[in-house]
Design an enzyme around this catalytic site. Structure first.
Site, PDB file in Angstrom:
ATOM      1  N   ASN A  96      -0.460   7.863  -7.572  1.00 61.43           N
ATOM      2  CA  ASN A  96      -0.721   9.303  -7.625  1.00 61.43           C
ATOM      3  C   ASN A  96       0.224  10.016  -8.585  1.00 61.43           C
ATOM      4  OD1 ASN A  96      -2.839  10.428  -5.567  1.00 61.43           O
ATOM      5  ND2 ASN A  96      -1.853   8.703  -4.542  1.00 61.43           N
ATOM      6  N   SER A 103       0.830  -1.210   0.000  1.00 65.63           N
ATOM      7  CA  SER A 103       0.000   0.000   0.000  1.00 65.63           C
ATOM      8  C   SER A 103       0.864   1.260   0.000  1.00 65.63           C
ATOM      9  CB  SER A 103      -0.939   0.003   1.199  1.00 65.63           C
ATOM     10  OG  SER A 103      -0.209   0.020   2.410  1.00 65.63           O
ATOM     11  N   ARG A 153       0.469   3.653  -3.372  1.00 69.74           N
ATOM     12  CA  ARG A 153      -0.141   4.972  -3.156  1.00 69.74           C
ATOM     13  C   ARG A 153       0.706   6.061  -3.821  1.00 69.74           C
ATOM     14  NH1 ARG A 153      -0.180   4.689   1.678  1.00 69.74           N
ATOM     15  NH2 ARG A 153      -2.330   4.060   2.076  1.00 69.74           N
TER      16      ARG A 153
END
Length: 266
Positions: A211, A203, A207
């Site tokens: 992005n 994660s 992440r």
């Protein structure tokens, strides 16, 4: 900029890393093996690290208790901000956490900030310098999952090391097999712990990568509009300053939280 292939070729060219590998690992001239190195990611991230941390070290060596320079003021502000976050979140004793948090925040921020440079500027300059107009080269290292996974896996192993060092082997293993349901349900506790530990680096990495990759795609699509990109480029550029700062901050904060969880007993 490579114009071959139209819009699809332009996008693919901007999203292709400069990969190097052994000849035996190439299929149709493309590197496919595990031992494939993204040379652009290694060079850009390494150079940015050398420049920014070298500059910080130089400012630190010239730091004065009198009237500080603008550079010293800025570095002290960043270090103070990160140090306060560590004090508020990490309640153990460790000389490692604050330097680690500062390194991650500053390094991830400068790598993200490469996304603010117009998408065609650096590739065109590099292609003009090398004479190779088909040379792929990505200048934003955090859009490469190899780098984000490398950083998150490093944080994962450091947190494991901290857990073993602070708690000791027997206490650490007791937590693995006895928390949260007690020793009678040791297999279930162990399974939950494995899932929890594996989810953290995945994660943390995805992440940041997701992005930054999405932000890069938007810049590329805006650049495809030609002269009509002007009303869109500036607002997205200003909004992206918030994104790159926020993603560096989130990566740093989650690292501090993982270190805190590793050092504290359940």
């Amino acid at each position: 900029m490579s114009a071959e292939g139209g819009t699809a070729g332009y996008i693919q060219h901007h999203l292709t890393n400069l990969a190097v590998c052994a000849d035996s690992a190439k299929v149709d001239g493309v590197c496919t093996g595990f031992w494939t190195f993204h040379l652009d990611t290694l060079l850009v991230s390494g150079l940015l690290g050398l420049v920014v941390f070298g500059l910080m070290a130089m400012l630190a060596s010239k730091a004065t208790a009198g009237i500080p320079s603008g550079g010293q003021n800025f570095v002290e502000m960043v270090v103070g901000l990160v140090d306060q976050q560590v004090r508020d979140t990490f309640h153990g004793k460790s000389a490692l956490v604050t330097p680690l948090a500062i390194t991650i925040f500053v390094w991830v921020f400068v790598m993200n900030a490469m996304d603010l440079i117009p998408v065609d500027f650096l590739p065109t300059a590099l292609q003009a310098a090398t004479g190779n107009h088909h040379l792929p080269f990505k200048f934003v290292p955090t859009t490469d999952p190899n780098l984000t996974f490398g950083m998150s896996i490093s944080v994962f192993f450091i947190s494991l090391f901290m857990g073993l060092k602070v708690k000791g082997f027997s206490h650490f293993m007791h937590e693995v097999f006895a928390v949260p349901f007690g020793l009678k349900l040791a297999p279930i506790n162990f399974l939950f712990r494995v899932v929890e530990e594996i989810a953290r680096p995945i994660s943390l990495s995805l992440r940041l990568f997701g992005n930054m990759y999405a932000g890069e795609m938007v810049f590329i699509l805006i650049a495809l509009l030609g002269v009509y990109q002007l009303p869109l480029a500036l607002p997205w550029e200003l909004f992206h300053i918030l994104i790159i700062t926020l993603q560096a901050f989130v990566f740093m904060m989650l690292t501090i939280v993982y270190m805190s969880m590793a050092a504290e007993s359940h």
